[in-house]
Design a protein around this motif. Structure first.
Motif, PDB file in Angstrom:
ATOM      1  N   ARG A  94      -4.112   0.934   6.744  1.00  0.00           N
ATOM      2  CA  ARG A  94      -5.242   0.189   6.183  1.00  0.00           C
ATOM      3  C   ARG A  94      -6.468   1.088   6.131  1.00  0.00           C
ATOM      4  O   ARG A  94      -6.871   1.638   7.143  1.00  0.00           O
ATOM      5  N   VAL A  95      -7.057   1.217   4.974  1.00  0.00           N
ATOM      6  CA  VAL A  95      -8.301   1.978   4.825  1.00  0.00           C
ATOM      7  C   VAL A  95      -9.186   1.182   3.885  1.00  0.00           C
ATOM      8  O   VAL A  95      -8.765   0.908   2.765  1.00  0.00           O
ATOM      9  N   PRO A  96     -10.348   0.757   4.213  1.00  0.00           N
ATOM     10  CA  PRO A  96     -10.937   0.856   5.550  1.00  0.00           C
ATOM     11  C   PRO A  96     -10.341  -0.179   6.497  1.00  0.00           C
ATOM     12  O   PRO A  96      -9.778  -1.175   6.062  1.00  0.00           O
ATOM     13  N   PRO A 155      -5.771   3.149  -1.265  1.00  0.00           N
ATOM     14  CA  PRO A 155      -5.234   4.514  -1.363  1.00  0.00           C
ATOM     15  C   PRO A 155      -5.924   5.444  -0.363  1.00  0.00           C
ATOM     16  O   PRO A 155      -7.113   5.299  -0.073  1.00  0.00           O
ATOM     17  N   TYR A 156      -5.146   6.370   0.168  1.00  0.00           N
ATOM     18  CA  TYR A 156      -5.674   7.357   1.104  1.00  0.00           C
ATOM     19  C   TYR A 156      -4.880   8.646   0.927  1.00  0.00           C
ATOM     20  O   TYR A 156      -3.795   8.648   0.367  1.00  0.00           O
ATOM     21  N   TRP A 158      -1.930  11.423  -2.350  1.00  0.00           N
ATOM     22  CA  TRP A 158      -2.470  10.074  -2.401  1.00  0.00           C
ATOM     23  C   TRP A 158      -1.333   9.089  -2.185  1.00  0.00           C
ATOM     24  O   TRP A 158      -0.310   9.142  -2.857  1.00  0.00           O
ATOM     25  N   THR A 159      -1.513   8.218  -1.217  1.00  0.00           N
ATOM     26  CA  THR A 159      -0.506   7.219  -0.887  1.00  0.00           C
ATOM     27  C   THR A 159      -1.177   5.891  -0.617  1.00  0.00           C
ATOM     28  O   THR A 159      -2.402   5.798  -0.494  1.00  0.00           O
ATOM     29  N   GLY A 197       3.226   4.591   2.723  1.00  0.00           N
ATOM     30  CA  GLY A 197       3.468   5.955   2.275  1.00  0.00           C
ATOM     31  C   GLY A 197       3.938   6.049   0.835  1.00  0.00           C
ATOM     32  O   GLY A 197       4.489   7.059   0.427  1.00  0.00           O
ATOM     33  N   HIS A 198       3.701   4.994   0.063  1.00  0.00           N
ATOM     34  CA  HIS A 198       4.073   4.999  -1.356  1.00  0.00           C
ATOM     35  C   HIS A 198       3.113   5.912  -2.115  1.00  0.00           C
ATOM     36  O   HIS A 198       1.896   5.774  -1.997  1.00  0.00           O
ATOM     37  N   LEU A 199       3.664   6.868  -2.862  1.00  0.00           N
ATOM     38  CA  LEU A 199       2.809   7.758  -3.656  1.00  0.00           C
ATOM     39  C   LEU A 199       2.092   6.956  -4.731  1.00  0.00           C
ATOM     40  O   LEU A 199       2.680   6.061  -5.349  1.00  0.00           O
ATOM     41  N   CYS A 200       0.817   7.248  -4.940  1.00  0.00           N
ATOM     42  CA  CYS A 200       0.043   6.483  -5.918  1.00  0.00           C
ATOM     43  C   CYS A 200      -1.095   7.326  -6.484  1.00  0.00           C
ATOM     44  O   CYS A 200      -1.370   8.425  -6.026  1.00  0.00           O
TER      45      CYS A 200
END
Length: 87
Positions: free
Chosen positions: A5-7, A16-17, A24-25, A29-32
């Protein structure tokens, strides 16, 4: 691994982080894309299920003999594949 979770002040949603590997995931951990909209726990679980199925299919395509391995061993190898897919 877990639902990222971000934030942290928006519980139940993932943003996304950039993962430690520099990609970017979102969620588990899904790539996005960096502009991917926020997702819920349920969305993240759907992404994870699809990503794990992809990792399983890739693992068995390149090493079909693994289909005869014990479930826990295959699961560990699929997890390793998941963490490397697309990277």
């Amino acid at each position: 691994e877990g639902f990222h979770r971000v934030p942290k002040n928006d519980p139940g949603r993932a943003h996304p982080y950039v993962c430690p590997a520099g990609y970017w995931t979102i969620g588990y951990g899904h790539l996005c894309d960096p502009k991917h909209p926020r997702i819920t726990d349920t969305d993240a679980e759907r992404y994870l299920a699809a990503d794990l199925m992809t990792a399983l299919n890739v693992t068995l395509r390149y090493c079909p003999v693994l289909a005869t391995e014990p479930e826990k061993r295959l699961a560990a190898i699929v997890d390793f594949t998941f963490n490397r897919c697309g990277r």
